[in-house]
Every structure is written in C-alpha cells, then in structure tokens.
Design a protein around this motif. Sequence first.
Motif, mmCIF file in Angstrom:
data_model
loop_
_atom_site.group_PDB
_atom_site.id
_atom_site.type_symbol
_atom_site.label_atom_id
_atom_site.label_comp_id
_atom_site.label_asym_id
_atom_site.label_seq_id
_atom_site.Cartn_x
_atom_site.Cartn_y
_atom_site.Cartn_z
ATOM 1 N N THR A 71 16.594 17.877 -85.921
ATOM 2 C CA THR A 71 16.097 18.483 -86.741
ATOM 3 C C THR A 71 16.106 18.359 -88.455
ATOM 4 O O THR A 71 15.758 17.748 -89.532
ATOM 5 C CB THR A 71 15.330 19.326 -86.440
ATOM 6 N N VAL A 72 17.425 18.595 -88.650
ATOM 7 C CA VAL A 72 18.297 18.726 -89.813
ATOM 8 C C VAL A 72 18.132 17.279 -90.113
ATOM 9 O O VAL A 72 17.640 17.035 -91.956
ATOM 10 C CB VAL A 72 19.886 19.201 -89.673
ATOM 11 N N VAL A 73 18.241 16.293 -89.998
ATOM 12 C CA VAL A 73 18.276 14.632 -90.588
ATOM 13 C C VAL A 73 17.014 14.876 -90.330
ATOM 14 O O VAL A 73 16.988 14.127 -92.019
ATOM 15 C CB VAL A 73 19.314 13.703 -89.545
ATOM 16 N N GLU A 74 15.964 14.786 -90.116
ATOM 17 C CA GLU A 74 14.586 14.714 -90.412
ATOM 18 C C GLU A 74 14.668 15.110 -92.499
ATOM 19 O O GLU A 74 14.288 14.774 -92.880
ATOM 20 C CB GLU A 74 13.914 14.427 -89.414
ATOM 21 N N VAL A 75 15.361 16.638 -92.138
ATOM 22 C CA VAL A 75 14.278 17.438 -93.106
ATOM 23 C C VAL A 75 15.688 16.476 -94.297
ATOM 24 O O VAL A 75 14.822 16.649 -95.871
ATOM 25 C CB VAL A 75 15.221 19.324 -92.752
ATOM 26 N N VAL A 76 17.336 16.505 -94.616
ATOM 27 C CA VAL A 76 17.533 15.166 -94.901
ATOM 28 C C VAL A 76 17.206 14.927 -95.685
ATOM 29 O O VAL A 76 17.157 13.784 -97.244
ATOM 30 C CB VAL A 76 19.192 15.554 -94.641
ATOM 31 N N GLY A 77 16.156 14.060 -94.777
ATOM 32 C CA GLY A 77 16.232 12.679 -95.108
ATOM 33 C C GLY A 77 16.342 11.171 -95.673
ATOM 34 O O GLY A 77 16.020 10.164 -96.436
ATOM 35 N N GLY A 78 18.140 11.484 -95.458
ATOM 36 C CA GLY A 78 18.970 10.037 -96.300
ATOM 37 C C GLY A 78 19.494 10.488 -97.201
ATOM 38 O O GLY A 78 20.212 9.684 -97.308
ATOM 39 N N ARG A 79 19.125 11.582 -98.158
ATOM 40 C CA ARG A 79 19.616 12.058 -99.349
ATOM 41 C C ARG A 79 20.861 12.286 -99.814
ATOM 42 O O ARG A 79 21.493 12.315 -100.567
ATOM 43 C CB ARG A 79 18.420 13.235 -99.621
#
Length: 433
Positions: free
Chosen positions: A347-355
């Motif tokens: 879920t953290v990875v999803e929120v960050v979205g590669g930024r």
Amino acid sequence: MSDDADRRTAAAVGRAVQSRIYRAGVFGRRPVVPVEPEALETAARARMSDVAWAYVAGGAGRQRTVQANRDAFDRHRIVPRMLVDVEQRDTSVELFGRRLPAPLLFAPIGVLELAHRDADHAVARAARALDLPMVISSQASVPMEAVARTLGDAPRWFQLYWSKDDDVVDSFVSRAEDIGSDALVVTLDTHVLGWRTRDLDLAYLPFARGEGIAQYTSDPAFRRLVEARAATRAPADEPAPRPTPAAVRALHSMASHYPGRTRDNLRSPLPRAAVETFLDVFSRSSLTWADLARLRERTSLPIVLKGIQHPGDAALALEHGVDGIVVSNHGGRQVDGAIGSLDALPTVVEVVGGRIPVLFDSGIRSGADVVTALALGATAVLVGRPWVYGLALAGAEGARAVMQHLWAELDLTMALSGVRCVDEIGRDLLAPA
C-alpha cells in the motif's frame, strides 16, 4: 573467483559463492558461518551473552510483531518462469545517484560491541569488501568519523535519531555530511523505547552503562551539554549507599567508554554526566511533519524516513518533499502486535507511485526474501539481525559472509525464476494473494 571479481561480475555472484563453498568442502572446510538462517541464529545464540542476545534478537511485548514480519513472507510464493535466457544477470540498482552492485544495505544497528569487540569497524570492513552501503547508526559503538575511515571509498548513509537538543541535531547532520554520507535516514519509530520484555527482564539498557553512545561522546555539541551538567551538579545531601558489584561494573563501563583514560575518567564526573545527558536528550516525541522543513534547511543530503507503515504517512512524506521511505517496524522492537513490515509495503508503494524510492526493512532472512520484497515494490532492502549474528560468530568475515550469502541466493533465485535484472522483478513473479 576473488571477491573483487564477484563484485564486478554480478551474473556470476551466485554460482561463484556456491562453487567456492563446495570446492572448500572437498578439503574439509565449511563456510565461515552457517548458511541456513535458523542454524546461523542458533549458533549466534550460543556465542552471545544473555544481555547481547536479548538486545539484538528481542522484540517488543509478546514478540508478535517479530513473528508477524516472518509470517508475512510465508504468505507469498514465487512462481518461476522457464526458458528465459538468464545467462547474463544484473543485480545492481541505483539509489541517490550511486549505482550499487546489489539492492542490499547494512541496516543501522546500535551497540555492536555487544556482538563483537571490533563492533562498527568490523561491519565497515565487511561493507567495504562487498561495496555495499553501511547505514551508520546514531547508537554506534564507534564515532562516525572512525567508521568512515574504515569504510574507505565504500558508500555510507547516516541514521539520525532526532535529539531533543537542536545543536546536537545540527552537529550530527554536519558530521554526516563531512564523512561523505549519501543520504540521511531519519528513524521515526523510536522516539521512545518500546516495551522490550527481554531487556526488561534482565534490567539491562546498554546506554545506561555508556555503551552505544560514541556518536554523542565524540560530538562537540553534546560534550558542551555534558560539561555544563557536570559543572552544575550539586553535592549529594546524603551519603551514597554502599555500591554493589553491579554498580561498580557499570561505573567502570561508563568510564571506559568516555573519551580519555579510564583511570582519569573514574575520578571525573563527566562519564556519568554523559550517560544522564544522553538519557535526557536521546530522542524527541514532540516532532511533527512541520519539523522536516527545518531539517531540509540544515542539509542538502537526501532525507529518507525510516519507520513508515501507514499509507497516509507515505502520502504526507511525499507532501513534505522527502527523498525516500523505508517501510519498517524496527524489526518488531517497538510496537507489539503491529502490522508485519511486508504486509505494509504494497500500500505504501501504491501511494508513492514510483516518485521516490521505497526501501524495505524488518524480516529479511534470505535471498528469496529479498526477491519477494522487490516483487512487492521495494527498491532495495536493509538487512539487520542476520549479519549481526555473523558478526558475533566471526567478526568482519562473518558479517561479510552473511551478506554475500544473501546476495548469492538473490542472484540464483533470479536465475531460477527467469529474471535477468532487478527491474524485471515485479508482482507478476508472485502467486496471486
């Protein structure tokens, strides 16, 4: 093949390490430390003192979060792909402008003198041999400048516990810059110590004996606080109770850990004042997101927040312009019954979205675990307890061997799963939840 050749030829790491172990076995030689994770842990437990084992291996409360970290890995399964040309593989990743040979970092671990007398110097030698980053702890047993000299040209990050004293924070950050740190890792989840039952049962806190506070006693801003405290200490109104043998040992530990000759320190108020000052200013529970702006004004280093588990905090981290996140629950040492670190990662990875990079910490025990964390979106992983066990067993060689074994298994797992480079490790490598 030499270790240098291993580093230069990423595709050969797994087979080279594996072959070297088997070739040595022909002559009756076994690995410097056990390769199997449970055997490694068992051997380290037999070597370490009770207080050292409790401090390194123990977690908070009923140890449920420590177990949750491992259980989370058991819920994921790799699904290998076949007939992929994986003869050439690349385990390298880029972080903050530096190409690392593998997505592995030595996590910040304090009070390493409990595991081995060479402490942080031994870990620095291991990191230098592998050219992997060492995250130097605020609670190191050796000042960061000395660790940096041992590291040579190897990459280093600095982990900051945000002190209650702003001058100490400024000084630590300035020193981290001066030793060439690539990033500043701010640990958020330890502004107070968790309820660590194993340490409590032994009534053992290393910092109260002067252990693990070398960054502080070597720091000019902290030393000023200590000297001011010692100068204003009022004489005791009542005679001190007769010291116990344990108290004498604690006072000797404080004296031997403070800069200068132990004989002189035994007659000085400074060592005890240093411990008391540390316990007063160690960390700050009043921090808020707004304080990050002040830290950004202090340094141009990339700021990485360690201890993020909630997706809302990941969003706030982005909002406040941080440069990286470490999804971590401090190895289960802070909150009993907390979410497993790997469960929090997607879920953290999803929120960050590669930024920004999302790193992972808490629960890695094998190279296959590394693949799983990368498949769930981690850019790289921080490894802690396993190399401490290696350190306890064989010093620098033990710590190096543990990390090299993880790297080798990572490489072989990639090969056997049909993956040629770290960028190809994605969610499709794992079975559906």
